[in-house]
Every structure is written in structure tokens, then in C-alpha cells.
Motif scaffolding. Structure first.
Motif, PDB file in Angstrom:
ATOM      1  N   ASN A  36       0.807  -1.210   0.000  1.00 21.09           N
ATOM      2  CA  ASN A  36       0.000   0.000   0.000  1.00 21.09           C
ATOM      3  C   ASN A  36       0.846   1.268   0.000  1.00 21.09           C
ATOM      4  O   ASN A  36       0.418   2.320  -0.449  1.00 21.09           O
ATOM      5  N   LYS A  69      -6.784  -1.105 -13.300  1.00 22.05           N
ATOM      6  CA  LYS A  69      -6.185  -1.021 -11.978  1.00 22.05           C
ATOM      7  C   LYS A  69      -5.050  -0.004 -11.901  1.00 22.05           C
ATOM      8  O   LYS A  69      -4.398   0.125 -10.866  1.00 22.05           O
ATOM      9  N   SER A 162      -6.007   5.512  -0.828  1.00 23.35           N
ATOM     10  CA  SER A 162      -6.094   4.073  -0.561  1.00 23.35           C
ATOM     11  C   SER A 162      -7.434   3.525  -1.012  1.00 23.35           C
ATOM     12  O   SER A 162      -7.534   2.380  -1.494  1.00 23.35           O
ATOM     13  N   ASN A 165      -8.068   2.109  -4.664  1.00 24.18           N
ATOM     14  CA  ASN A 165      -7.534   0.777  -4.967  1.00 24.18           C
ATOM     15  C   ASN A 165      -6.967   0.701  -6.385  1.00 24.18           C
ATOM     16  O   ASN A 165      -7.214  -0.255  -7.117  1.00 24.18           O
ATOM     17  N   ASN A 198      -0.322   3.872  -2.817  1.00 19.42           N
ATOM     18  CA  ASN A 198      -0.664   3.531  -4.201  1.00 19.42           C
ATOM     19  C   ASN A 198       0.061   4.383  -5.246  1.00 19.42           C
ATOM     20  O   ASN A 198      -0.236   4.277  -6.432  1.00 19.42           O
TER      21      ASN A 198
END
Length: 712
Positions: A36, A69, A162, A165, A198
């Protein structure tokens, strides 16, 4: 005609350099990173090694596998200036990308975070006491104290990042092309936001360049600083010479195959030219593309009149070694053995080699490599610097293959070249508007050393009406101090104007832009106090011109009376005082435009000057040195020669006296003079009895002087 694009590739299928495995490995590492916390990746490689292409392939691969993503952001610090906030610029770029997904929570989180940063950076050196005052005075800021809490806003932003994602991959390419300050600011940005969740940074740079910049601006070890910021470094593997050779040869073959003309390549000669003149300069794929693009433009025009091997070699030098290319173009007679007077070379090849190496070194040319290249392309040059190798190509063979060493073909190799811009327009604008004294001095001096000073003078003249008033004095003083170093002639006019005379004309035009005489006076005083012996003669020449302008009443000369008579006399006296202190009469003849100093000195202290000159000219050597100093070179397309204005010296000694001294010089005494002085003395001697319509050039003058004993 198809040109090899210098643009970076974007797909692995386009890879010619074997970078695909490296790119796939890095893309896979990023894809598999599931932590993370933030990450900083460094891609290190020299200029032209394909860093941007690698990043493009990485992006292409990651999007193919994780399009939903991943968010890619290409952040360009080039858009940042001293007036901008780099961190705000970064987050605005981030917001633009994230808004695509309509995430207003992150927008608000970023706005709050930036508001808190704005307060902290509003005043340099701000502390929390001052912040309390600022908070009360900013009505637009939220009433709750939590809004000012930078740490709280940062945690809130981290929470929102966060929540999406998604990997946010921030690419900053070509860091090594930024200024030192921009590099520092960019790394401070990375350091401040590198731990956001991220967020993955990909920093592309030449490590050595960036580390040196950080060392200079941070006053720390740049490499240590990089190691603290960059968590995962990747060194781009160097491209193998075999791979580059294969790509280059493939492109050459395509050019040859596209030609309808049939011609043969001498394999043995090509091999020698390739490995000695070409291969050392081909370091990157960018080098290959630049050379091929230039060559395929010239080749169709010149292929029937030149040698393929020599044309390709000279193209490589034009593109990748322009200083040597320019030297070759300007030294035809020397390289082809056309000089009948040995201005450079003697019968001692070791001495010749040292002389030419010294010249190349002074011009910033790799002397050993240059000598090897010239020895291959020019057999007559090779004879002068190599006493052991007698394997020379005959003139007949050179002429048969139309080589560059053939006198009739030499100029063709430079007819259709793509000339590099001598001086960029940005450089000119910086000289006019931005550079401080030291920067301006260095820039003009470098241009002068490169032989492009006349081009610069002409460019500045184009901008003369746009020079900001507050920069007129700076530019004028810098030119005055440097003009004594300027060499060369402007040959596109009826008369051969020297570079320094062109500069003096420009200086007067610039001085005429000033509003008051006192400003001009201060420029001259400042220059006289600061300039060295190379500038004394130029200032003397200018002061003499000002005095001469007072003799004429027409409007043409009125504008150049930039000094009042009282100011002019003060400048003249100060200049002579400085000359006496800095140089002294014994070495006065070394100064550029020596006669201008004598003329000015005479108007101040004629008796003192005559006594000093009488003492100086008690030695015959100094008489000859003085005659050399007043020699004026005259040239056109048909001839070249040295001329000596008799009125410049007949007050001190006669023409017959100088002729006799030169005639009676022994070889040992003659050798104490420089090569250029020897040519001048030989020219004076040879032209002693000629009339104004007949003059012997350098070569004939040299022969006449060397054969004088036969006449006696």
C-alpha cells in the motif's frame, strides 16, 4: 526518402535494441507490487540510450494487463517556473487524471492539503506563531483549526488514495535535462509525497548528471541523496557495439539498394574508414539515426561526384564531431599539401605531430582520434606526421575514386551539408535579455573561440533596438572587454572588415542608445579599469575615433561623439596610465591595435612617447616586432598578401632600414619570431620594391625571402 525517426518507440514489437526483456521485467515488477505504501523507481541511463522508449513499453505492457487497476500520469516539471508552486502543479495534474473517475472526495482532500501547504509556504521561514496570525487574517480559510492541520489533511488524503484501490504511476522523464534548481525542486516534491499510498514514481535520468546537479545545489553528496530517495534503481544495459553496427549497416544497405546507380565499395578501405572514423562515434541509436538522416539527404546529390566511404565519414564528423568537421573544412590547403610555405609543418614529423595536437587540444578536439582520422582520409597530411608508415595511397588512386583528398573534389564534400545552427536564437535572446555579467562574458567568449563571433555581432545588431535600457551598459562593457580577442573577417562585403572592427561599430551603435553622456563615460572608465592588455588597443582605437569625430561637423559623425572633450581627455590619460602600469613600453608591441595606442599616447605626451620609443627601438628586434604588429592582411578569392602602411612607422625608422635588418637576419635570429611573424617579415622583404599595383602573396614572398642569398 524515409527518415529514421528519433522519436521513442511505444511497443515491444518495435524494439530493435534488445530492450524488450528489460522493459518486461520492470513492468512485471510494478504489476506485482501490492504494497500500500509508495514506491520510487529510478531508471538510469546515458542520453540516447532509450529511457523514454523503455518507459513507453512499460506503460503499454501494464495497461494491457491492468488497464482498470492503473492510472498513468506523465508529469513534466518543464511547466514549472520560479513563480509556480511545483507541488500544486503536481496535484493539479493528479486531479485532472482522477477526475476522469469522478472522485470528488479526492478532489476535496487535495484542495484541503494544498490550502494547508499554501499557509505554511506563504511567508519564507514561517513559524507556528506567525501561522496563527495568518490564520485569523485569511477569511477564505475554514473556521475550524483542523483545516490548517497539515498532518491531518495529509492523512485524510492518504485515506482517499487508498480507497480508490488503483496504482497511480507517476512518470518523470528526462530529469537530466532540467536545470539544477528544477532538479532539486523535483526531488523535494518526490521526497514530500513519495510515501502516499498507491503512488509509484518512475524517475528517468542520467544518474551522473542528476547526482552532480544535486551535489551543486544541495551541498551534499548527490549519489547519497539519490540512494535515499530512489528505492529500486535500474541501470539500463548498454547497447552492444555489434547491435549498433548491425542496425547501421542495415540502414546503409537500404540507402545503397534504393540508388539506381551502380558503384563499388572498396571493402578494405571501407573497413579502415568504418572502424577508425565512424565506429568510435556511434554510441547510441540516436547517433545512428542522426547520421543516416543527414547522409541520405546528401548522398543522392553527391553520389556521382564523391567517394561513398569518404562522404559517409565526413557526414559522421559533421553530425557527431562538428569541431573537427569545421576544422577540416577550413584547412584544405594544409590537409592536401598545397602549402608551399611551411606555416605549420617542418621536416621533423615529431615536431609536426606535437604542433597539430596542441592546436586540436586548444579547440576541444580529441587530438589522438583526430590525427588517426585525418591520416586515413588525407595521405599528404599523414606524410607530415608519420615517419614510419610509407603505405600512402597515390594521388592517381585518390582522384580515380573521387576521394576527399583530391583537390578538385574536396569542396564538394561540404557543398550540400546540413549546416548546424551556428548560434541558437535562445542563446542570442539570453545575451540580450537575461545573462548576468559572468554568464554573458563566458557565452560571448565561447562563441568567439568557436569562430562564430561575426555571426553573433550580426545577430545582436538585429536586436539592437530591443535591448532593454538597463542592459545597455552591461552589453557594451562586455563587448569592449572582449573585442581584443575577436578574430576573423566578414567576407560578404566589398571590403574585408575584421571581426573586431565590426564589434567596435556595434559598440558605438549600442552606446548611442544611452540617454546621457555620463553613462557612456562611466562605461569607458569601468572598462579601462577592468580590461587587460588585449583590450587596451581596442579602447585606444575607440577613443581615437571619438576624437576624430570632433573634426567633422556633418550629422553622420555627430552621433558617435559619445564623450565630451573633457571626458575624452580623462579617459585617454587613465588608459595610458593603466598601460604603463600593466604592460610597460618594452612589451607594448604585443597589444592588439598597437598603433592606436601610439597615436593616442602621442596626443597626450608626445615628448615622453618619443623618448620611450627611441629607447624601445634601440633594438632591431623591437623594430621588427613593431612592423609585424602593424601588418594588415588583405585577401580575396584570387590572392592573399600582407600590407604595411609606411606612415605608421616612417617617423621612427625608414623602410630601407627595416629591409636591411630583415635581409641580414641569420637563421637562428629569424627562428626566434613566431611562424606568423616570419611570414609578415618575408612579405615585407619581398614587397620592398613593388609598386601599389603589384604585391606578392604569402607563398611567393616566402620563396623570395628564402632565395635571397642566391641573388646576392
Amino acid at each position: 526518402m524515409t527518415y529514421s525517426s528519433d522519436k521513442p518507440i511505444s511497443k515491444i514489437t518495435e524494439d530493435l535494441l534488445g530492450r524488450a526483456p528489460f522493459s518486461l521485467q520492470l513492468a512485471k515488477a510494478i504489476t506485482n507490487y501490492n504494497e500500500n505504501s509508495g514506491l520510487v523507481i529510478g531508471i538510469y541511463g546515458d542520453w540516447g540510450t532509450g529511457k523514454t522508449s523503455i518507459i513507453n513499453m512499460i506503460e503499454n505492457e501494464i495497461i494491457n494487463f491492468e488497464d482498470d487497476k492503473t492510472i498513468f500520469i506523465r508529469f513534466s516539471p518543464w511547466n514549472y517556473s520560479d513563480k509556480d508552486n511545483l507541488i500544486r502543479l503536481f496535484f493539479e495534474s493528479l486531479k485532472i487524471k482522477l477526475n476522469i473517475h469522478h472522485n470528488k472526495n479526492i478532489d476535496n482532500a487535495i484542495d484541503n492539503y494544498l490550502e494547508a501547504l499554501d499557509i505554511l509556504t506563504l511567508i519564507p521561514g514561517v513559524n507556528y506563531t506567525i501561522v496563527g496570525i495568518i490564520k485569523k487574517s485569511i477569511k477564505a480559510f475554514r473556521k475550524k483549526n483542523e483545516a490548517f492541520d497539515l498532518e491531518a489533511n495529509k492523512k485524510y488524503l492518504e485515506k482517499q488514495l487508498s480507497a480508490i484501490n488503483k496504482k497511480i504511476i507517476v512518470v518523470i522523464d528526462d530529469l537530466d535535462r532540467l536545470t539544477n534548481i528544477q532538479i532539486r525542486e523535483t526531488f523535494q516534491l518526490v521526497k514530500q509525497v513519495a510515501d502516499f499510498p498507491n503512488v509509484i514514481y518512475i524517475l528517468s535520468m542520467d544518474r551522473e548528471v542528476v547526482a552532480r546537479a544535486l551535489t551543486e545545489v544541495q551541498n551534499i553528496d548527490g549519489n547519497d541523496y539519490l540512494e535515499k530517495i530512489v528505492q529500486i534503481p535500474f541501470e539500463i544495459p548498454k547497447i552492444g557495439k555489434d547491435k549498433l553496427q548491425y542496425i547501421l549497416n542495415s540502414k546503409i544497405e537500404k540507402i545503397i539498394e534504393s540508388s539506381s546507380d551502380k558503384f563499388e565499395i572498396n571493402i578494405n578501405y571501407w573497413s579502415k574508414v568504418y572502424f577508425k572514423c565512424i565506429e568510435p562515434y556511434i554510441i547510441t541509436i540516436r547517433d545512428v539515426n542522426r547520421v543516416i538522416n543527414t547522409f541520405q539527404f546528401r548522398f543522392p546529390v553527391l553520389k556521382q561526384e564523391t567517394c561513398f566511404e569518404d562522404l559517409f565519414a565526413i557526414t559522421v564528423l559533421e553530425v557527431l564531431e562538428p569541431k573537427l568537421y569545421k576544422w577540416i573544412r577550413g584547412n584544405k590547403r594544409l590537409l592536401l599539401g598545397m602549402l608551399t610555405i611551411e606555416r605549420y609543418f617542418t621536416d621533423d614529423v615529431d615536431y609536426n605531430k606535437e604542433v597539430i595536437k596542441k592546436e586540436f587540444k586548444s579547440k576541444g578536439i580529441n587530438e589522438e582520434r583526430a590525427i588517426i582520422i585525418l591520416s586515413i582520409l588525407f595521405p599528404e597530411f599523414k606524410k607530415k606526421i608519420n615517419k614510419y608508415d610509407f603505405n600512402y595511397e597515390t594521388n592517381e588512386k585518390i582522384r580515380l575514386r573521387m576521394g576527399i583528398a583530391n583537390e578538385q573534389k574536396f569542396d564538394l564534400y561540404f557543398k550540400f551539408n546540413l549546416e548546424e545552427v551556428k548560434i541558437t536564437r535562445d542563446t542570442i535572446r539570453n545575451c540580450i535579455y537575461n545573462l548576468n555579467y559572468s554568464e554573458l562574458y563566458k557565452t560571448i567568449n565561447d562563441i568567439s573561440m568557436n569562430g562564430d563571433i561575426i555571426y553573433l555581432i550580426e545577430e545582436i545588431r538585429c536586436f539592437i533596438d530591443d535591448i532593454p535600457y538597463e542592459r545597455i551598459s552591461l552589453i557594451a562593457k562586455t563587448l569592449i572587454e572582449l573585442t581584443g580577442f575577436f578574430e576573423g573577417y566578414r567576407s560578404d562585403t566589398v571590403f574585408m572588415n575584421s571581426a573586431w572592427s565590426e564589434s567596435v561599430n556595434l559598440i558605438f551603435d549600442i552606446l548611442n542608445k544611452l540617454k546621457t553622456e555620463n553613462e557612456c563615460y562611466q562605461i569607458f572608465i569601468s572598462s579601462i579599469e577592468k580590461v587587460n592588455e588585449y583590450g587596451f588597443g581596442i579602447i585606444a582605437y575607440m577613443l581615437n575615433l571619438v576624437e576624430e569625430f570632433y573634426l567633422y561637423e556633418n550629422d553622420e559623425y555627430q552621433k558617435n561623439k559619445v564623450l565630451k572633450k573633457v571626458s575624452l581627455e580623462k579617459c585617454k590619460n587613465l588608459l595610458i596610465k593603466r598601460i604603463k602600469q600593466a604592460v610597460g613600453m618594452k612589451h607594448l608591441w604585443k597589444i592588439h591595435s598597437f598603433y592606436s595606442i601610439i597615436s593616442l599616447w602621442k596626443s597626450i605626451d608626445k615628448v615622453g612617447l618619443e623618448l620611450s620609443l627611441k629607447n624601445l627601438f634601440s633594438e632591431d628586434k623591437n623594430k621588427l616586432k613593431y612592423v609585424c604588429s602593424i601588418g594588415n592582411y588583405w585577401t580575396n578569392s584570387e590572392e592573399n598578401r600582407w600590407e604595411f602602411n609606411e606612415s605608421f612607422y616612417n617617423s621612427y625608422f625608414s623602410k630601407e632600414e627595416i629591409y636591411k635588418i630583415i635581409d641580414e637576419l641569420e637563421d637562428r635570429e629569424f627562428s626566434l619570431f613566431s611562424n606568423l611573424e616570419q611570414i609578415k617579415l618575408a612579405s615585407f622583404y619581398a614587397n620592398y620594391n613593388t609598386n601599389n599595383l603589384t604585391h606578392y602573396n604569402e607563398e611567393i614572398s616566402w620563396e623570395i625571402y628564402n632565395n635571397r642569398d642566391k641573388k646576392n
